[in-house]
Write a protein that holds these residues in place. Sequence first.
Motif, PDB file in Angstrom:
ATOM      1  N   LYS A  33      50.664  74.417  77.983  1.00 48.10           N
ATOM      2  CA  LYS A  33      51.616  75.074  77.874  1.00 48.10           C
ATOM      3  C   LYS A  33      53.177  76.241  78.484  1.00 48.10           C
ATOM      4  O   LYS A  33      51.558  77.417  76.719  1.00 48.10           O
ATOM      5  CB  LYS A  33      51.933  74.176  77.317  1.00 48.10           C
ATOM      6  CG  LYS A  33      53.986  74.231  76.205  1.00 48.10           C
ATOM      7  CD  LYS A  33      54.190  73.022  75.608  1.00 48.10           C
ATOM      8  CE  LYS A  33      55.901  73.347  75.434  1.00 48.10           C
ATOM      9  NZ  LYS A  33      56.308  72.597  74.066  1.00 48.10           N
ATOM     10  N   THR A  93      55.827  78.749  78.231  1.00 47.22           N
ATOM     11  CA  THR A  93      57.265  78.883  77.357  1.00 47.22           C
ATOM     12  C   THR A  93      57.593  79.734  78.161  1.00 47.22           C
ATOM     13  O   THR A  93      57.413  81.209  77.546  1.00 47.22           O
ATOM     14  CB  THR A  93      57.656  78.755  75.876  1.00 47.22           C
ATOM     15  OG1 THR A  93      57.148  77.199  75.798  1.00 47.22           O
ATOM     16  CG2 THR A  93      58.692  78.115  76.064  1.00 47.22           C
ATOM     17  N   THR A 143      65.157  78.613  76.765  1.00 53.11           N
ATOM     18  CA  THR A 143      63.494  78.898  77.083  1.00 53.11           C
ATOM     19  C   THR A 143      63.710  77.272  78.417  1.00 53.11           C
ATOM     20  O   THR A 143      64.007  76.643  78.397  1.00 53.11           O
ATOM     21  CB  THR A 143      63.253  78.380  75.763  1.00 53.11           C
ATOM     22  OG1 THR A 143      63.897  77.418  75.888  1.00 53.11           O
ATOM     23  CG2 THR A 143      63.225  79.461  74.184  1.00 53.11           C
ATOM     24  N   SER A 147      60.211  75.271  79.321  1.00 53.04           N
ATOM     25  CA  SER A 147      58.233  74.846  79.444  1.00 53.04           C
ATOM     26  C   SER A 147      57.953  73.984  80.870  1.00 53.04           C
ATOM     27  O   SER A 147      58.510  73.212  81.408  1.00 53.04           O
ATOM     28  CB  SER A 147      58.204  74.555  78.134  1.00 53.04           C
ATOM     29  OG  SER A 147      58.767  74.708  76.783  1.00 53.04           O
ATOM     30  N   LEU A 203      57.296  84.938  77.624  1.00 50.45           N
ATOM     31  CA  LEU A 203      57.020  84.194  77.529  1.00 50.45           C
ATOM     32  C   LEU A 203      55.692  83.928  76.456  1.00 50.45           C
ATOM     33  O   LEU A 203      55.016  85.266  76.280  1.00 50.45           O
ATOM     34  CB  LEU A 203      56.181  83.395  79.262  1.00 50.45           C
ATOM     35  CG  LEU A 203      54.366  84.655  79.737  1.00 50.45           C
ATOM     36  CD1 LEU A 203      53.399  84.257  78.889  1.00 50.45           C
ATOM     37  CD2 LEU A 203      54.713  84.950  81.019  1.00 50.45           C
ATOM     38  N   ALA A 208      52.559  81.101  75.716  1.00 44.40           N
ATOM     39  CA  ALA A 208      51.318  79.690  75.814  1.00 44.40           C
ATOM     40  C   ALA A 208      50.372  79.349  74.863  1.00 44.40           C
ATOM     41  O   ALA A 208      50.239  80.440  74.218  1.00 44.40           O
ATOM     42  CB  ALA A 208      50.414  80.432  76.999  1.00 44.40           C
ATOM     43  N   SER A 245      46.495  80.565  71.722  1.00 43.59           N
ATOM     44  CA  SER A 245      47.330  80.227  72.413  1.00 43.59           C
ATOM     45  C   SER A 245      47.639  82.291  72.973  1.00 43.59           C
ATOM     46  O   SER A 245      47.276  83.141  72.552  1.00 43.59           O
ATOM     47  CB  SER A 245      48.694  81.255  71.508  1.00 43.59           C
ATOM     48  OG  SER A 245      48.864  81.898  70.531  1.00 43.59           O
TER      49      SER A 245
END
Length: 159
Positions: free
Chosen positions: A45, A47, A70, A72, A93, A95, A139
Amino acid sequence: MYFSSWTPLVVSLLTISTTAIPVLEVRKNGGATTAATKGGPASAKVTIYNQYTCVAPNTPPPTDGSAGTTISFGVTEAQCTIPNTGLQFGGALTASLTASPKTGTIGCYIVGHSQQGCGIVLSNVMYGWPVAGINVGDSLGCGNAPSGTSWSAFEIICQ
């Protein structure tokens, strides 16, 4: 036997092309090389923060709205994703992995493309941000967009 000054160049190009073809074929086929490979494809994911500059790579943007608007979206290995809005100049960004890559993978990158497509051509500038790990939940804390280019398409590449 006669060798011209072009012989080393021709041999080098032939070597590069024969070693690159299997890598491109693996990417085209979704990263799978054999039926014994476990896991994957990786997904994350992502953003995008339209008006934010990361203070440090592992410090996520604030969630109080001060990081800007934002958006996503999800990215999956071997798939090109074109979100509603790209990563513009001065944006950032984050993730987070939502699925782990195949067994034996040592790392993944979220890759941005300057054009609305993930084709590898000279006019499509690519830039990658590393994900810290290969497990679900690992992440990319915060990645700044290099100045001078906007990023319109995204993918995750794991090797």
